[in-house]
Design a protein around this motif. Sequence first.
Motif, short mmCIF file in Angstrom:
data_model
loop_
_atom_site.label_atom_id
_atom_site.label_comp_id
_atom_site.label_asym_id
_atom_site.label_seq_id
_atom_site.Cartn_x
_atom_site.Cartn_y
_atom_site.Cartn_z
N ALA A 63 0.63 -1.07 -0.19
CA ALA A 63 0.11 -0.05 0.06
C ALA A 63 0.76 1.20 -0.08
N THR A 64 0.32 2.23 -0.54
CA THR A 64 1.29 3.59 -0.58
C THR A 64 0.38 4.80 0.23
N ALA A 65 1.25 5.70 0.68
CA ALA A 65 0.43 6.89 1.40
C ALA A 65 1.55 7.98 0.93
N THR A 66 1.25 9.14 0.99
CA THR A 66 2.00 10.18 0.63
C THR A 66 2.01 11.19 1.75
N VAL A 67 1.19 12.22 1.38
CA VAL A 67 1.09 13.47 2.49
C VAL A 67 -0.02 13.01 3.76
N THR A 68 -0.11 13.81 4.51
CA THR A 68 -1.17 13.31 5.58
C THR A 68 -2.26 13.00 5.17
N ALA A 69 -2.73 11.61 5.70
CA ALA A 69 -3.86 11.05 5.13
C ALA A 69 -4.58 10.06 6.47
N THR A 70 -5.67 9.66 6.35
CA THR A 70 -6.14 8.57 7.18
C THR A 70 -6.07 7.54 6.65
N LEU A 71 -5.35 6.54 7.09
CA LEU A 71 -5.03 5.21 6.48
C LEU A 71 -6.52 4.36 6.69
N THR A 72 -6.41 3.42 5.43
CA THR A 72 -7.62 2.64 5.40
C THR A 72 -7.34 1.13 6.17
N THR A 73 -8.43 0.37 6.26
CA THR A 73 -8.35 -0.77 6.92
C THR A 73 -7.45 -1.87 5.95
N THR A 74 -7.86 -1.62 4.69
CA THR A 74 -7.05 -2.32 3.68
C THR A 74 -5.53 -1.75 3.65
N GLN A 75 -5.26 -0.74 3.92
CA GLN A 75 -3.73 -0.39 3.81
C GLN A 75 -2.95 -0.95 5.13
N LEU A 76 -3.58 -1.03 6.33
CA LEU A 76 -3.18 -1.77 7.43
C LEU A 76 -3.04 -3.08 7.30
N LEU A 77 -4.05 -3.88 6.75
CA LEU A 77 -3.91 -5.43 6.74
C LEU A 77 -3.04 -5.68 5.34
N ASN A 78 -2.70 -4.93 4.65
CA ASN A 78 -1.70 -5.12 3.28
C ASN A 78 -0.55 -5.62 4.14
N GLY A 79 -0.08 -4.84 5.35
CA GLY A 79 1.21 -5.14 5.92
C GLY A 79 2.38 -4.46 5.66
N ILE A 80 2.37 -3.86 4.47
CA ILE A 80 3.40 -2.84 4.21
C ILE A 80 2.93 -1.71 3.55
N ILE A 81 3.51 -0.58 4.30
CA ILE A 81 2.82 0.85 3.58
C ILE A 81 4.08 1.52 3.37
N LEU A 82 4.24 2.03 2.16
CA LEU A 82 5.20 2.82 1.56
C LEU A 82 5.07 4.21 1.55
N GLY A 83 5.50 5.04 2.63
CA GLY A 83 5.27 6.30 2.70
C GLY A 83 6.09 7.19 1.99
N THR A 84 5.75 8.00 1.22
CA THR A 84 6.34 9.33 0.65
C THR A 84 6.22 10.43 1.02
N PRO A 85 6.27 11.06 2.26
CA PRO A 85 5.78 12.23 2.60
C PRO A 85 6.62 13.19 1.88
N THR A 86 6.02 14.55 1.91
CA THR A 86 6.63 15.79 1.19
C THR A 86 7.66 16.02 2.06
N THR A 87 8.63 16.94 1.85
CA THR A 87 9.65 17.55 2.49
C THR A 87 9.44 17.96 3.94
N THR A 88 7.97 18.13 4.21
CA THR A 88 7.48 18.29 5.48
C THR A 88 7.03 16.98 6.21
N ALA A 89 6.55 17.26 7.35
CA ALA A 89 6.07 16.15 8.08
C ALA A 89 4.84 15.80 7.85
N ALA A 90 4.43 14.33 7.80
CA ALA A 90 3.18 13.84 7.45
C ALA A 90 2.68 12.94 8.53
N ALA A 91 1.38 13.10 8.95
CA ALA A 91 0.45 12.14 10.05
C ALA A 91 -0.19 11.29 9.04
N TYR A 92 0.11 10.03 9.51
CA TYR A 92 -0.76 8.98 8.94
C TYR A 92 -1.65 8.62 10.12
#
Length: 140
Positions: A29-58
């Motif tokens: 699963a992927t996530a970029t900027v600040t976002a609410t993760l989905t159950t599908t993303q969590l249960l996938n087991g791997i989340i690849l995060g690519t935040p911008t140059t600032t902090a991101a809250a998942y």
Amino acid sequence: MALPNGAGGYQIGDGNLTEVQMNTQSTPATATVTATLTTTQLLNGIILGTPTTTAAAYTLPLATDLDAVVTSAKVNSSFDFVVINTNGSGGGVITITTNTGWTIGSSGSQGLMTVTTAGTAQKYRAVKSGDGAWALYRVA
């Protein structure tokens, strides 16, 4: 990776004990900027995060949403997932934050919910603590 619902699973203490335990892994699963993760993303087991140059809250999904998907989970059932910070520019700290029905580990572990720099990863364990209630622990 989906958790088994209902019958099935692994035998303990029977069968070929030297056999390698194999799992299936969907495309991470992927996530970029600040976002609410989905159950599908969590249960996938791997989340690849690519935040911008600032902090991101998942933000974790609602605990009741997780209960609706993992219907066979009992108190103390658990699953693991990993968040990998893949930001190639070197910036962008990822912080895992709670949502309704979640607690973050034990007292004092709140500061351990960050994936600090590109190329680093954190492993988390979600543990069901009641109906509509889950706890999250950083385990590696």
